[in-house]
Design an enzyme around this catalytic site. Sequence first.
Site: not given
Ligand code: X5A
Ligand code: ZN
Length: 669
Positions: A137, A307
Site C-alpha cells: 500500500h 491476520y
Molecule cells: C498489508 C495489508 C491492510 C490494511 C487494512 C486497513 N494492509 N484497514 O493487508
Molecule cells: Zn491485505
Amino acid sequence: MASGTALIYDGEMMSHKLLWEDTECDIEVPERLSASYEQLRQYNLVERCVRVPVREATVDEITLVHSQEYLEVIKSTQSMNEDELRNTSMNYDCVFLHPNSYRCAKLAAGGTLQLVDSVMSGKVLNGMALVRPPGHHSQRNLANGFCLFNNVAIAAEYAKKKYNLQRILIVDWDIHHGQGIQYIFEEDPSVLYFSWHLYQHQEFWPKLRESDFDAVGKGDGTGFNINVPWNKVGMENADYIAAFLHVLLPIAFEFNPELILISSGYDSAIGDPEGKMCATPECYAHLTHFLMQLANGKCCVVLEGGYHMRSLSESVCMTVKTLLGDPVPQLHGEMVPCFSAVETIQNVRAAHKPYWKCLAFSGSSIVQAANTRRQGSGEAATPAKTNSEVAIETDIFLQSHMKSFLFPAPPVIAAAVVSENNTLLLPKCMLVHEDTVPAKEAQAHLSFHKELMEDEIDTYLLTKTLSLLNTILQKQVRSGISECLSASAAAVVALKHCIRFGLNRVLHIMFGDVGGIHLNEEGKIISIRISENQPSQTANSKYEISLNWKEDLQTDDNFVYTLLSLILPLAYSFQPELTVITFGPESKITISSIALLTKLMQGLGEGGILALIQDTELKYLKTVAEALLGVNTPAIAPNSAAAEVVIQAVEEQRHNLQTEWKMLRCSVD
Ligand code: X5A
Ligand code: ZN
C-alpha cells in the site's frame, strides 16, 4: 539449472508494533512472523530451505521508489516519543509507527532484495521472505495500510536495474488492492501488475475508484495493470483458481516474465477478519505451483497481509512446501466458481481484450456486475458471525483439515518401465521400476483384460506396466512412465485396471493415433484427444473430447491456449485421482508443450500421473521423466497467438461443456 528454496526471516522485524489503542491497526501483530516461522519449523520445512540473512535496504535502494523527503520522515521517527509517533502516524491512513519501525522497514525491504539476489544469482531457484511491515500500500510519498516501504516495488525496480530485466510479473494475491504498486508501475510496461482484491463496488478499503477492472494502466503501461475486483466476500478455492486460469495465466504466458514477485498476503484465506474469504491453505499450493511454471521457475514470494494466525501460517507452509517441489494437495470444496466471480472475470477479460492476443477472440463484453449476494453462502439467512466466532471456527476447521495433508511427502517420486536397451534415455536419478507385484499376480491382472489385448507381443511390457500402475495406485510411487509396444492397448488395460481398483475419476489425455478407445465407465473416465487424424468414431460428449489438429497447428501457442482454456478447467472441475497421458504413433505435439502439460497436471490427483509412450515416440521419454521428477527445465516461451481455428474449436467445446464442467465458465452470458 538452479534448485533450492531460500527462506528469509529475522525476529528483529517483530520489534515494530502498535504502542497505543487502535482497533483498525491492532491486527498487524509481530506474532504474524513468529507464528508462520514456528509452523514452518514444525513441519520440518525450515531445514529444507536455504537460510538467507536479511540486511537493511540502502537509501539508494529505497529511493528507487520513494522520495527522499518521505524517507527522511520515516527516518525521523527513530527518535520520536510516543506522542510524536502517534501524531506522525495520523498523517496517514491505517499506519502505526514505533521507534524501531524505520529499522524494521529497512530490513523488510532489504530482506526482499536478498531474496531477489539469491534467485537472480542462481543460488536458489525460488524462495520466500517472511517480512514486516508489509509494503504493497505504500506510495512514493506516503505510508498507508500498515505499509511503510513498498518492499515488492523496490524489489522490482532493483531487479530491473541490477539484472537488466525487461519483464517482471507482480502477482498480488493479498485481499487488499496494492494501490501503491499500481501507482508506481501504471505507466511502466516492463512490470505487469496483477491484483485481486475485495472491492464490493468500492465499499471495501481502500475504497478507490482505480481499483476496479477498468484501471488497465496508463500511457506505455496500458494493458499492464490487471485488477480483479471481487464484489462479494466468501470467495472460495474455485473462484481463485478460475481467476488464474481465465485471466492471469493466459496473460502471464503471453507476457513471458523473466522474474515473478508475489505480494503474498494471506488475508485472502479462510478465517481472515479483513478478507472474509473462504480459500483454504492448499489453494496457495496451487497458485504457487501455477506461477512456478513461468520465468524458468524464478519466483520470489514476499509476505504482505494475513491476520488469522493459523490460517496465515498454514498457508505460508503450503506455499513454501510447494516452492520446495512437494506434491500439490487435492483442493477442498466444490469446483464451481460463483456467479459474482464469473462476472468479475468476464469484466476483466473484456477490459483487457484490446491488449492481449490470448483474449482477442473472447466473445464477451463488460457486464454490469450485479449487487447480489454470493451464491450458496448463508450470508443472507444467518446473521453475520462476529470476527472472533469466525476465528475460532476456522481454528477448529483447520486443525482437522490440515491432517489430511502429508508432511513430509512420500520419498519416491517417479518410476519407469522401459525395455532394457532404453534405460539410458532416462534421467540419471530416475528409478527403474522393479516388479513389486509377483509376476504371477501381474499375469493374473492382465488376464482379466485378455479380451482387450490386440497384440500378444505386448504381454511382457504390459505386465510390467500394470505392476507399475499398481504401485502408483497403492501410493508407493507418485507417478510413472511406461514404454509400450501398443499405447492404445496399454491405455485400455490401464484405464480398466484403475476402475477395477476402485478409482472414480481418471483423466485420459491422448496424443497421436490412439485407436478407438471409447471407455467412459459410467462417467469415471474423461478423455481428451489431440491428434491429426480423426478417430474412427468421433463421439464428442461430456466425457470424450476430441481436437483434430494438423501437424502445423501443433505449436506451443495453440497448446498453451488449449491447456489453459480447456484442459485445465476441465481437469480442475473433474478432480481426477489419476491422469493417464498416452502417446500413440504419430504424436506431433511439441516437446515443450508436453513438459508444461506434465508439470501442470501434477497439480491434480496429488501428482498421480501414468505416462504411456509408444516405442516409436520415445522422444517424449526424457521430457516427461524430467517433468515428473521436478527437474527444472526451461519453460515454454510462446511467441505469437493461438490460431483462430484452434480458438474457435476450443470456444465451441467450452460452450458445449461448461454446463457440466463449471470451471470452464469465464462469462455469465
Ligand atoms: C498489508 C495489508 C491492510 C490494511 C487494512 C486497513 N494492509 N484497514 O493487508
Ligand atoms: Zn491485505
